[in-house]
Design a protein around this motif. Structure first.
Motif, short mmCIF file in Angstrom:
data_model
loop_
_atom_site.label_atom_id
_atom_site.label_comp_id
_atom_site.label_asym_id
_atom_site.label_seq_id
_atom_site.Cartn_x
_atom_site.Cartn_y
_atom_site.Cartn_z
N MET A 212 2.38 11.99 8.98
CA MET A 212 2.37 10.58 9.37
C MET A 212 1.23 9.82 8.69
O MET A 212 1.46 8.80 8.02
CB MET A 212 2.23 10.47 10.89
N LEU A 213 -0.01 10.30 8.85
CA LEU A 213 -1.16 9.56 8.34
C LEU A 213 -1.23 9.59 6.81
O LEU A 213 -1.49 8.56 6.17
CB LEU A 213 -2.44 10.14 8.94
N ALA A 214 -0.99 10.76 6.23
CA ALA A 214 -1.01 10.84 4.77
C ALA A 214 0.13 10.04 4.16
O ALA A 214 -0.03 9.42 3.10
CB ALA A 214 -0.93 12.30 4.32
N GLY A 215 1.28 10.01 4.84
CA GLY A 215 2.39 9.20 4.35
C GLY A 215 2.04 7.73 4.29
O GLY A 215 2.40 7.03 3.34
N SER A 216 1.31 7.25 5.28
CA SER A 216 0.90 5.85 5.28
C SER A 216 -0.09 5.57 4.17
O SER A 216 0.00 4.56 3.46
CB SER A 216 0.28 5.48 6.64
N MET A 217 -1.06 6.46 3.98
CA MET A 217 -2.08 6.24 2.96
C MET A 217 -1.49 6.34 1.56
O MET A 217 -1.77 5.50 0.69
CB MET A 217 -3.21 7.26 3.12
N LEU A 218 -0.64 7.34 1.33
CA LEU A 218 -0.04 7.51 0.01
C LEU A 218 0.97 6.40 -0.28
O LEU A 218 1.06 5.91 -1.41
CB LEU A 218 0.65 8.87 -0.08
N GLY A 219 1.70 5.99 0.74
CA GLY A 219 2.72 4.97 0.55
C GLY A 219 2.15 3.62 0.22
O GLY A 219 2.82 2.80 -0.42
N MET A 220 0.92 3.36 0.64
CA MET A 220 0.30 2.07 0.34
C MET A 220 -0.72 2.16 -0.80
O MET A 220 -1.41 1.20 -1.09
CB MET A 220 -0.37 1.52 1.61
N GLY A 221 -0.77 3.33 -1.46
CA GLY A 221 -1.66 3.52 -2.59
C GLY A 221 -0.88 3.54 -3.88
O GLY A 221 -0.19 2.58 -4.23
N LEU A 222 -0.97 4.64 -4.62
CA LEU A 222 -0.26 4.76 -5.90
C LEU A 222 1.18 5.16 -5.62
O LEU A 222 1.53 6.35 -5.57
CB LEU A 222 -0.95 5.80 -6.80
N HIS A 223 2.02 4.17 -5.46
CA HIS A 223 3.41 4.38 -5.04
C HIS A 223 4.25 3.23 -5.59
O HIS A 223 3.77 2.09 -5.65
CB HIS A 223 3.47 4.42 -3.51
N PRO A 224 5.49 3.50 -6.02
CA PRO A 224 6.31 2.40 -6.56
C PRO A 224 6.41 1.18 -5.67
O PRO A 224 6.34 0.05 -6.14
CB PRO A 224 7.68 3.08 -6.76
N ILE A 225 6.56 1.40 -4.36
CA ILE A 225 6.70 0.26 -3.46
C ILE A 225 5.42 -0.57 -3.42
O ILE A 225 5.46 -1.79 -3.24
CB ILE A 225 7.10 0.74 -2.04
N SER A 226 4.27 0.08 -3.64
CA SER A 226 3.00 -0.64 -3.58
C SER A 226 2.82 -1.63 -4.71
O SER A 226 1.88 -2.42 -4.69
CB SER A 226 1.83 0.34 -3.57
N GLY A 227 3.72 -1.61 -5.67
CA GLY A 227 3.67 -2.62 -6.70
C GLY A 227 3.76 -4.03 -6.15
O GLY A 227 3.28 -4.98 -6.78
N HIS A 228 4.33 -4.17 -4.94
CA HIS A 228 4.45 -5.52 -4.38
C HIS A 228 3.08 -6.12 -4.05
O HIS A 228 2.92 -7.35 -4.09
CB HIS A 228 5.37 -5.54 -3.16
#
Length: 323
Positions: A212-228
């Protein structure tokens, strides 16, 4: 690695943000757009489904070995959790239950917050509405990076690290730029989230909590969706401070890519923003826009003219009413 970015300050402007004037002009020409405003009746069911999926994932990862936990954390959990933050973004505009049931939206956002692991929804609401009302406002809009970020993250390698650390800077930035007194809703949000995290650990152990926690940190870091994060307001072209994205990841992000349309009409739910573009096409078709958030991230890192300082900023005048 890479040359040092030459820019040493923000792009200061002395004009108002463009969205209010464009909204008035579009509504005068296309009054039918008002019919798109109001809650999205599907939103609460989509959020419920996504929360349920993450609860099921918590159960499934508890017996996996750590290698597979980390794999599914990035491959799946990070996508869902970033999408959940954008569901909270939608709910912050009262699009789940409407303006007449504002508190229902606040409590529902706390429910959507559960699989993210970090108490986020109550504070986000307060700062995000300021971002809309005072876009680029000095000392108000916490979407603008701090002077330290602009000064330090000025090479390709440092910009790469900055993107990885985006969740940290989004968490700390409000405390540096525009600290606000803690509200009872923020305390409630924190209490509910901590209780949920403890219950999850007690029930199924550490692996679901890490997922849960790592998914949130990784998802808002270097991640395709974070391009927004970069695509929405970083000044790739001089004179343009908001950019839309028209690509497939809008399907996972509640159409947050339709960002010019969203700032023009923040009370219209994301699901209906493509209709705004269709009705008022002549206002949007010629604006700069993107088709790939991955390319946005790459270009931001590799372009030696771009840095956290590449933001339009304005000094506000008159009466300022914050959330």
């Amino acid at each position: 690695m890479g040359n040092r970015v030459a820019r040493e300050d923000y792009e200061w402007v002395y004009t108002d943000q463009p969205h209010a004037d464009r909204r008035k002009e579009i509504l005068a020409k296309y009054p039918e757009i008002k019919s798109l405003m109001g809650p999205d009746l599907r939103l609460k069911w989509v959020v419920l489904m996504m929360v349920t999926i993450q609860f099921l994932a918590f159960y499934l990862v508890k017996d996996l070995n750590w290698t597979w936990v980390l794999f599914w954390t990035y491959a799946f959990g990070s996508c869902i959790n970033h999408s959940m933050t954008l569901a909270i973004h939608e709910i912050s505009h009262n699009t789940a239950f409407g303006n007449n049931r504002a508190m229902w939206n606040r409590y529902f956002a706390m429910f959507a917050n559960l699989p993210i692991g970090l108490p986020y929804s109550a504070s986000f609401k307060r700062y995000h509405l300021d971002h809309h009302r005072y876009l680029g406002g000095d000392g108000i809009d916490v979407d603008i990076p701090t002077d330290f970020e602009g000064w330090f993250f000025c090479t390709r390698f440092r910009k790469f690290i900055w993107i990885i650390l985006q969740p940290l800077f989004y968490a700390v930035r409000p405390l540096c730029i525009n600290p606000k007194p803690i509200t009872h809703l923020e305390l409630l949000n924190t209490a509910i989230q901590v209780a949920f995290n403890v219950a999850l650990y007690s029930l199924w152990g550490a692996k679901p909590v890490v997922y849960m926690l790592a998914g949130s940190m990784l998802g808002m870091g270097l991640h395709p969706i974070s391009g927004h994060f970069i695509a929405e307001h970083y000044m790739f072209l001089k004179g343009h401070e908001t950019y839309s994205y028209y690509g497939p990841l809008n399907l996972l992000t509640f159409n947050v890519g339709y960002h010019n349309e969203h700032h023009d009409f923040p009370s219209i739910p994301g699901r209906r923003l493509p209709m705004v573009k269709k009705i008022a096409a002549e206002y949007y078709d010629d604006l700069p826009h993107y088709s790939s958030w991955v390319k946005v991230l790459y270009d931001f890192i590799m372009d030696d003219k771009l840095s956290p300082y590449s933001r339009v900023k304005r000094r506000l005048k008159g009466d300022i009413k914050q959330e």
